[in-house]
Every structure is written in C-alpha cells, then in structure tokens.
Design a protein around this motif. Structure first.
Motif, PDB file in Angstrom:
ATOM      1  N   PRO A   1       0.445   2.310  14.524  1.00  0.00           N
ATOM      2  CA  PRO A   1       1.519   2.603  13.177  1.00  0.00           C
ATOM      3  C   PRO A   1       2.857   2.982  14.192  1.00  0.00           C
ATOM      4  O   PRO A   1       2.927   3.275  15.295  1.00  0.00           O
ATOM      5  CB  PRO A   1       0.946   3.889  12.850  1.00  0.00           C
ATOM      6  CG  PRO A   1      -0.111   4.344  13.991  1.00  0.00           C
ATOM      7  CD  PRO A   1      -0.520   3.321  14.689  1.00  0.00           C
TER       8      PRO A   1
ATOM      9  N   LEU B   1       0.969  -1.126  -0.052  1.00  0.00           N
ATOM     10  CA  LEU B   1       0.133  -0.094   0.080  1.00  0.00           C
ATOM     11  C   LEU B   1       0.953   1.226   0.017  1.00  0.00           C
ATOM     12  O   LEU B   1       1.913   1.285   0.658  1.00  0.00           O
ATOM     13  CB  LEU B   1      -0.899   0.195   1.342  1.00  0.00           C
ATOM     14  CG  LEU B   1      -1.727   1.221   1.521  1.00  0.00           C
ATOM     15  CD1 LEU B   1      -2.793   1.338   0.429  1.00  0.00           C
ATOM     16  CD2 LEU B   1      -2.216   0.887   2.999  1.00  0.00           C
TER      17      LEU B   1
ATOM     18  N   ILE C   1      -2.550   6.203   6.725  1.00  0.00           N
ATOM     19  CA  ILE C   1      -3.724   5.343   7.228  1.00  0.00           C
ATOM     20  C   ILE C   1      -4.658   6.023   8.045  1.00  0.00           C
ATOM     21  O   ILE C   1      -4.384   6.482   9.031  1.00  0.00           O
ATOM     22  CB  ILE C   1      -3.345   3.883   7.805  1.00  0.00           C
ATOM     23  CG1 ILE C   1      -1.996   3.517   7.158  1.00  0.00           C
ATOM     24  CG2 ILE C   1      -4.572   2.915   8.084  1.00  0.00           C
ATOM     25  CD1 ILE C   1      -2.584   2.561   5.665  1.00  0.00           C
ATOM     26  N   GLY C   2      -5.774   6.218   7.661  1.00  0.00           N
ATOM     27  CA  GLY C   2      -6.901   6.800   8.443  1.00  0.00           C
ATOM     28  C   GLY C   2      -6.712   8.386   8.704  1.00  0.00           C
ATOM     29  O   GLY C   2      -5.869   8.840   7.922  1.00  0.00           O
TER      30      GLY C   2
ATOM     31  N   PRO D   1      -3.962  -5.566   9.280  1.00  0.00           N
ATOM     32  CA  PRO D   1      -4.857  -4.381   9.469  1.00  0.00           C
ATOM     33  C   PRO D   1      -4.792  -3.620  10.901  1.00  0.00           C
ATOM     34  O   PRO D   1      -4.782  -2.465  10.914  1.00  0.00           O
ATOM     35  CB  PRO D   1      -6.143  -4.660   8.553  1.00  0.00           C
ATOM     36  CG  PRO D   1      -5.522  -5.829   7.815  1.00  0.00           C
ATOM     37  CD  PRO D   1      -4.599  -6.448   8.697  1.00  0.00           C
TER      38      PRO D   1
ATOM     39  N   GLN E   1      -6.357   2.745   0.695  1.00  0.00           N
ATOM     40  CA  GLN E   1      -5.955   2.198   2.098  1.00  0.00           C
ATOM     41  C   GLN E   1      -7.198   1.225   2.714  1.00  0.00           C
ATOM     42  O   GLN E   1      -7.284   0.248   3.360  1.00  0.00           O
ATOM     43  CB  GLN E   1      -5.714   3.173   3.144  1.00  0.00           C
ATOM     44  CG  GLN E   1      -6.556   4.498   3.265  1.00  0.00           C
ATOM     45  CD  GLN E   1      -6.456   5.142   4.365  1.00  0.00           C
ATOM     46  OE1 GLN E   1      -6.878   4.927   5.428  1.00  0.00           O
ATOM     47  NE2 GLN E   1      -6.265   6.491   4.267  1.00  0.00           N
ATOM     48  N   GLU E   2      -8.558   1.776   2.335  1.00  0.00           N
ATOM     49  CA  GLU E   2      -9.648   1.249   2.785  1.00  0.00           C
ATOM     50  C   GLU E   2      -9.651  -0.149   2.194  1.00  0.00           C
ATOM     51  O   GLU E   2      -9.973  -1.293   2.783  1.00  0.00           O
ATOM     52  CB  GLU E   2     -10.956   1.792   2.560  1.00  0.00           C
ATOM     53  CG  GLU E   2     -11.936   1.651   3.321  1.00  0.00           C
ATOM     54  CD  GLU E   2     -13.299   2.419   2.846  1.00  0.00           C
ATOM     55  OE1 GLU E   2     -13.369   3.472   2.776  1.00  0.00           O
ATOM     56  OE2 GLU E   2     -14.444   1.520   2.682  1.00  0.00           O
TER      57      GLU E   2
ATOM     58  N   ILE F   1      -1.509  -2.133  12.004  1.00  0.00           N
ATOM     59  CA  ILE F   1      -0.999  -0.804  11.051  1.00  0.00           C
ATOM     60  C   ILE F   1      -2.078   0.404  11.384  1.00  0.00           C
ATOM     61  O   ILE F   1      -1.356   1.370  11.881  1.00  0.00           O
ATOM     62  CB  ILE F   1      -1.399  -1.047   9.448  1.00  0.00           C
ATOM     63  CG1 ILE F   1      -0.420  -2.283   8.843  1.00  0.00           C
ATOM     64  CG2 ILE F   1      -1.376   0.195   8.624  1.00  0.00           C
ATOM     65  CD1 ILE F   1       0.826  -1.985   8.600  1.00  0.00           C
ATOM     66  N   TYR F   2      -3.314   0.042  11.704  1.00  0.00           N
ATOM     67  CA  TYR F   2      -4.193   1.347  12.138  1.00  0.00           C
ATOM     68  C   TYR F   2      -4.064   1.705  13.577  1.00  0.00           C
ATOM     69  O   TYR F   2      -3.962   2.643  13.980  1.00  0.00           O
ATOM     70  CB  TYR F   2      -5.667   0.787  11.765  1.00  0.00           C
ATOM     71  CG  TYR F   2      -6.576   2.099  12.113  1.00  0.00           C
ATOM     72  CD1 TYR F   2      -6.647   2.837  10.955  1.00  0.00           C
ATOM     73  CD2 TYR F   2      -7.171   2.138  13.164  1.00  0.00           C
ATOM     74  CE1 TYR F   2      -7.623   4.140  11.184  1.00  0.00           C
ATOM     75  CE2 TYR F   2      -8.068   3.098  13.479  1.00  0.00           C
ATOM     76  CZ  TYR F   2      -8.186   3.994  12.294  1.00  0.00           C
ATOM     77  OH  TYR F   2      -9.082   5.230  12.556  1.00  0.00           O
TER      78      TYR F   2
ATOM     79  N   LEU G   1      -7.150  -2.467   3.820  1.00  0.00           N
ATOM     80  CA  LEU G   1      -7.635  -2.949   5.224  1.00  0.00           C
ATOM     81  C   LEU G   1      -8.628  -4.043   5.178  1.00  0.00           C
ATOM     82  O   LEU G   1      -8.650  -4.896   6.071  1.00  0.00           O
ATOM     83  CB  LEU G   1      -8.077  -1.795   6.041  1.00  0.00           C
ATOM     84  CG  LEU G   1      -7.000  -0.466   6.287  1.00  0.00           C
ATOM     85  CD1 LEU G   1      -7.481   0.614   7.046  1.00  0.00           C
ATOM     86  CD2 LEU G   1      -5.888  -1.035   7.442  1.00  0.00           C
TER      87      LEU G   1
ATOM     88  N   VAL H   1       3.201  -0.906   4.269  1.00  0.00           N
ATOM     89  CA  VAL H   1       2.988   0.490   3.647  1.00  0.00           C
ATOM     90  C   VAL H   1       4.254   0.898   3.290  1.00  0.00           C
ATOM     91  O   VAL H   1       5.403   0.977   3.671  1.00  0.00           O
ATOM     92  CB  VAL H   1       2.647   1.422   5.073  1.00  0.00           C
ATOM     93  CG1 VAL H   1       2.291   2.673   4.633  1.00  0.00           C
ATOM     94  CG2 VAL H   1       1.383   0.703   5.746  1.00  0.00           C
TER      95      VAL H   1
ATOM     96  N   VAL I   1       2.973   6.377   8.731  1.00  0.00           N
ATOM     97  CA  VAL I   1       1.968   5.545   8.600  1.00  0.00           C
ATOM     98  C   VAL I   1       0.795   6.034   9.250  1.00  0.00           C
ATOM     99  O   VAL I   1      -0.529   6.024   8.793  1.00  0.00           O
ATOM    100  CB  VAL I   1       2.369   4.173   9.230  1.00  0.00           C
ATOM    101  CG1 VAL I   1       1.287   3.418   9.261  1.00  0.00           C
ATOM    102  CG2 VAL I   1       3.587   3.625   8.308  1.00  0.00           C
TER     103      VAL I   1
END
Lengths: 369, 307
Positions: A232, A42, A241-242, A225, A201-202, A228-229, A205, A213, A237
């Motif tokens: 991070p 990603l 992400i988000g 996922p 990213q969605e 990562i969320y 995930l 990433v 990151v």
C-alpha cells in the motif's frame, strides 16, 4: 483503437448542496483501464466510485475533465449513444416485461431482426445459466436470478465495456461468493473489459486484475490486488485493505528504499520498506500486517525485535489471534496453527512474555494522511 | 364469546367488516333492490308508485314506441337513446381529454424536485376545497354572453378597432365538456402522479443504457409502468362523468341533457319514480359494461404492482 478501453482524464464532478454550496463527488481522477481488464473501483460509500462509473455510462457528465471510451472523448454523449452497458445495483429490470423481453430490449433498440434477437437472447441466457426462464416476470424470480437476468440484458449487446455497480450487493454471502467466481469466469469467456464498483475489499481482491482504491473523490492507489495488499502506498490504503498495525515515528535515514524510523513509543529504530514519497525527516506511519509479525518466546534478531506481553488470545481454528502489548502499544498478531496439537503449552497464553520480530521486508514506512 | 373472537381469525374478520357490511346492505343493496322493484311499476295519476311487474319503462327508454306519427303499430323514438348516446360520448371525450391534460402535468410533478413536488400537488388539490357547485357557477361567470371571457375579448377587439359579437359559449356541449374536464382533472392527476412517482430512476437509466432514446423510453417504459395510474384515473373520472347532472344542468341548460339530468327530472319534475328508477339502472348497467370491458383489456391497474 486506443490501448485503453476507458480513460478518465483529470475528471472532476461537483454537485450542488441544498445549502447552496458545492461538494466534490469526484476530485481530479485520472484512470486508465486496459482492454480486456477486470478493473475494480473500491472504496466506502461516498468515495466517488459510483459517480465515476456513472460518468462512464453517461448518466452524469463531468464538471471538468474528460471521459474517453475506446479513445473517443465522450463529452455530453447521452447514455443511449455510448458503447457500454451497465449492470445496476438494484438490477433495474423492467417489471412489466418478461425475462425474454427484458433481455431483448437492447437488441430491439438496435433494430435487430426477430430471428437474430431470439438467437442472441438465447445465447445470453445460456451464458448466465437462465435458459428456460424466458417467460417469467422479474417479480417471480429470486434476487440471484434477477441478478443473472440483469447481467444477460447487459451482455446481450456484446459491449466492449461492461459497467457493474455493486451488482452483488443485495445477495447473501454464499450466493455472492458463487457469483464472484461466475462473474470472473464470464469476463474471461467474453474477453471484454469489466469496470466493477464495490465496497467489498475481499470481492475486489478476488476478482480484479487491477484495483483503484478511492477515498473522498480521489484515487489513493491503483494496482494489482497483490500490489495493493502487499505494498500500500499510504496509511489509508494499508488501513482500508485488510488489517494492519500502525505506529508513528520520524524518518532518520533512507537508503536503497529502506527507511530507518525512530518510534518514540518503542524508544527504538524500526527499519522497513519506504513508500515512494517518503523522505528523511518526515513524520510517517509504520504499517505491518498481523500475519506478518513473527512471534517467538526468545529474542531473535537484534534489529526490529521487541519484547512484549500477550494481552488476549483467541483461537479461531486456522489461526490464533493475539493482542500483544509493547510499552503500551498493542499490536495484533495472527499466528497460523500449522501444527496440530492438544497440548495447551503449544499455544501462547495471556500474560506470557513473547518476542515480536518485524522483518524489514514485511514492514512498510508510509506517509501519514 | 370473547375467547372465540381471540382465537378465531374468521370471526375477527367478520367483526372488522360488519360496520361496513351493515352500511352497504342498508344503504346500497336494499335501496338497489327497491329501485329495481319500483322500475317495474307504474306511475299513478298523483305521482305515486303502483307496484306491478312490467318492462314498459325499459321499453320506453330503448325507444320502442307504440305512439307513432305514421300510425304504425311499432316505431323507434330516439329521444332517450340520444340522451344515452350523448352521455356515453361525453364521458368518453371528457375522459380522453382529462388524460391528455393530466398526464403531462403528472409527469412534470413526478419529475420535479421533491421539495417542489408537494407544492405542486397542493396546487392541484386547492380547487377541491371549494364547493363543486360553486366552481360550476364560476364557469358560468366565465362563459356567459356578458361573461369574463367575452368582456375580455370585446375589450381586446375594441383596442384594435374591430367589431365584436359576443361568443355563445354557455349552454353548449362544449361548455359541458370544459366543465367536466375541469371538475375531474385532479382525480386523474393524482393516480397518474402516484404511479409515475413509483418508477425508479434507474429504470430510465437502464433504458437509456440499452440504447433507447427518450421518446422510446417513454413509450416502452414510462407509459406501460404508469398505466395503473391511467386506469385508476379513468375509472375515477368516467363513472362520475356518466352520472353527474349538475355540470350539464348549469353549463348545458336545456341543450345538453344527459342521463343524469333525465333521472333527476323524473324524480323531481315529472314525478315518475318508476321511469327514473329504470333510467338509473340503465345508467348503472352501461357504466358497468364499459368498466368491465375496459378493465378486462387494461386490468384494474394493480397487476404490475402486485404481481
């Protein structure tokens, strides 16, 4: 067989620039992709994800380092001798061949018999729900249908690894969501390794077992996922992400993985989870997700609790999204609307004084990039 | 009137095609009808046309003769049939040779770096800036008995101490073939290049990914996808080679008479426009028949692009 289906060991890819210089497309990447895993790379465009995938497929060769597939070093093995198949971003269907001929192409190259080809093509088309389309030409099909044919053409050879280069990039949102679920289901049904490149990213995930990433040719973080969320390992990151709020400060103390950071703009210390490579004295970024900030109209904890003023609110149905100002620092706060109410007093209003609590377990102390 | 034009799509269309329509009717359809009428006529003693209706000119071209050496009532005179056959085989050979030379070159240009591509295309087009006839004369200079090639070979033979008899190259069928291939090569290179250039690189990658080595990729992907260019080029080369007379006139002399030369001579030397007209229409018919069967087999070259 090796535990890893695909492995990149310290891979570097440099391309010459028209000015005579060189540019790193992939900069010392090491990746291990497990057997049967849905693995995503990603990153935004130019991060090296596609080049990495193309090196696995054999369309590019590493400048340094080595790509291993099923434990075998690939070296300069050409694509037609590699045990992987690719789904291309633009599908790359052969326009002069029917759907049947497209899907049969790979099997013909293997030298499979006519009957076997017919059986396996039929099966592959069934897997992607395109039975009955055999005699169509790609131009006579919609983008979504072409996507399925491209998928059938790649899985018909039953590779152990399927490489997918932003395969859903050209589809509209609704179809993309459907195809995400279908792809994931297909991967589980086939039980083969998917290496999936995306900038969404969605998408990553939703579908992946693990995600790498990437940024500027490097892998910034690799993990599930959730990892990562929720954890991070760096500001990049957390930002990529988000959505995250950031504030800067210096680490005062570090104990049991918790760091106390003095944040000048708040003139206070904030405690949070320290990322691995954070030590006392470091300038760091504190990151907290908008949905993880607790909002109240009176003071709560003594620690990590700050008074602020609501600057904007926007009601979006499931959430109310606010900007809250603390000493000139604006934080995004998302409040879930858990209670159904028509009473305006049930919602925060602009100018209202509020208390924000940044629970230490929701607050991350990350190295600055 | 103007209002009608604004609102009516079909009158807009009529207006747009009318200049071409006038041009085509005036300079193609009407002359063609005249040619047809003249071809049925007879030549008068002073070289004018006597308008009658007879198929004698066509019978003559097909070689059915009543003036027989053995005294029969009817016999076959292959004079004109030979010319027709020679034109057809030469056009066929030239086209095949042009494809064989143009394809690799077009492929090379299409796969070259985009910055170099334009330079190569420019080089392909440069000869077209020189007059057609002058380029044929240049070939005469090269092929003559005392020409450039023979002088060079003679000089080389002299270096190694061999006796050298100059080669007879000019005024042979080979010279005509070389001239035709040279003249029409660019008309094959350009369409093939265009269709090769359109092939997305990912298709080559997809073929390789599915297990096709470069040779199989070429025959299963590259060649079929570039057929539109080959077809277009063939039409652009075959038809003019069938009809041209300058190349065969200058490089073939009296040895290589093609149907183009025959027509030219009927109008200028023999002063028999009736026979010339009949020969023109025979040429047209032959070209149309060949093109018809060829395009029925391979298409006009746009199916893949337009499908």
């Amino acid at each position: 067989m090796s535990e890893f289906t695909v492995e990149l060991r310290d891979v570097v890819k440099r391309f010459p620039t028209p000015e005579g210089g060189e540019v790193f497309a992939v900069n010392h990447v090491t990746l291990q992709i497990r057997n049967g895993e849905f693995f995503s790379m990603l990153g935004s465009s130019g991060c090296g994800k596609t080049t990495s995938l193309r090196m696995v497929a054999g369309f590019e060769w590493p400048t340094e380092g080595e790509v291993y597939i099923e434990g075998r070093a690939m070296g300069h093995t050409p694509p037609f001798k590699r045990p992987v198949n690719t789904v291309f971003q633009n599908y790359a269907l052969f326009q002069h061949m029917t759907v049947y001929q497209n899907v049969a192409f790979g099997l013909e190259m293997e030298g499979a018999g006519k009957q076997e080809i017919a059986r396996r093509v039929g099966h592959a088309l069934e897997m992607v729900q395109m039975t009955g389309m055999e005699r169509r030409y790609p131009k006579q099909m919609s983008g979504g249908q072409q996507q399925r044919i491209a998928l059938a053409r790649a899985i018909v050879k039953t590779p152990n690894v399927l490489l997918l280069d932003e395969p859903l990039g050209a589809l509209d949102l609704k179809l993309r969501k459907e195809m995400q679920l279908e792809l994931k289901a297909l991967q589980q049904k086939l039980g083969i390794t998917f290496v999936y490149v995306t900038h969404d990213q969605e998408e990553a995930l939703t579908m992946s077992d693990r995600i790498a990433v990437m940024s500027q040719g490097k892998v910034m973080q690799m993990g599930t996922p959730v990892e990562i969320y929720e954890r991070p390992n760096c500001k990049f990151v957390a930002d990529f992400i988000g959505t995250s709020n950031f504030m800067e400060g210096g680490v005062k103390s570090l104990e049991n993985g918790r760091a106390s950071v003095f944040v000048p703009i708040l003139n206070a210390e904030v405690t949070g989870y320290a990322a691995e490579n954070v030590s006392v004295g470091d300038e760091v970024a504190i990151s907290i997700r908008p949905e993880k900030i607790r909002l109240a109209d009176k003071a709560g904890l003594t620690q990590n609790c700050f008074e602020g003023t609501v600057v904007t609110t926007s009601y979006i149905g499931s959430d109310t999204r606010l900007h809250v100002d603390i000493n000139g620092l604006t934080l995004k706060v998302w409040e879930q609307n858990k209670i159904s109410s028509l009473d305006p007093a049930a919602y925060y209003t602009v100018g209202q004084k509020v208390w924000l609590t940044l629970f230490p377990e929701n607050t991350l102390v990350l190295p600055k990039d | 009137m103007l209002k009608r034009l604004r609102e009516n799509k079909s009158s807009q269309g009529t207006l747009l095609i009318s200049p071409t329509l006038v041009f085509m009717v005036g300079l193609l359809i009407i002359p063609l009808i005249l040619t047809l009428i003249i071809s049925f006529g007879k030549r008068s003693a002073d070289g004018n046309v006597i308008y009658t209706f007879g198929l004698h000119n066509y019978i003559r071209i097909l070689g059915i003769s009543s003036d027989c050496p053995g005294g029969q009532a009817i016999c076959f005179d292959p004079l004109y049939a030979n010319i027709l056959w020679r034109s057809l085989t030469l056009a066929f050979n030239s086209t095949v040779l042009v494809i064989a030379l143009a394809y690799p070159l077009a492929y090379f240009i299409a796969r070259a770096h985009p910055m170099k591509r334009n330079t190569f295309l420019f080089m392909v087009l440069v000869p077209l800036w020189t007059n057609f006839v002058i380029r044929v004369y240049a070939w005469m200079m090269l092929l003559r008995t005392q020409g450039v090639i023979n002088s060079l070979l003679g000089w080389l033979a002299g270096l190694v101490g061999l006796h050298f008899t100059p080669l007879e190259m000019l005024y042979t069928p080979g010279a005509v073939l070389v001239g035709m291939v040279y003249e029409f090569l660019p008309f094959m290179i350009l369409p093939i290049f265009t269709s090769l250039e359109k092939i997305d690189n990912s298709l080559y990658e997809a073929a390789a990914d599915l297990g096709a080595n470069p040779i199989r990729t070429f025959f299963r992907v590259t060649l079929p996808l570039s057929m539109p260019g080959v077809v277009a080029g063939t039409i652009l080369v075959f038809i003019p080679v069938m009809g041209t007379f300058i190349v065969s006139d200058l490089l073939g002399g009296k040895q290589v008479i093609l149907i183009g030369n025959l027509i030219q001579r009927q109008f200028l030397d023999a002063r028999d426009p009736t026979f010339g007209s009949a020969a023109s229409l025979i040429l047209m018919a032959m070209t149309l028949i060949v093109t018809f069967f060829y395009t029925r087999k391979f298409g006009f070259g746009e199916e893949i692009v337009a499908a």
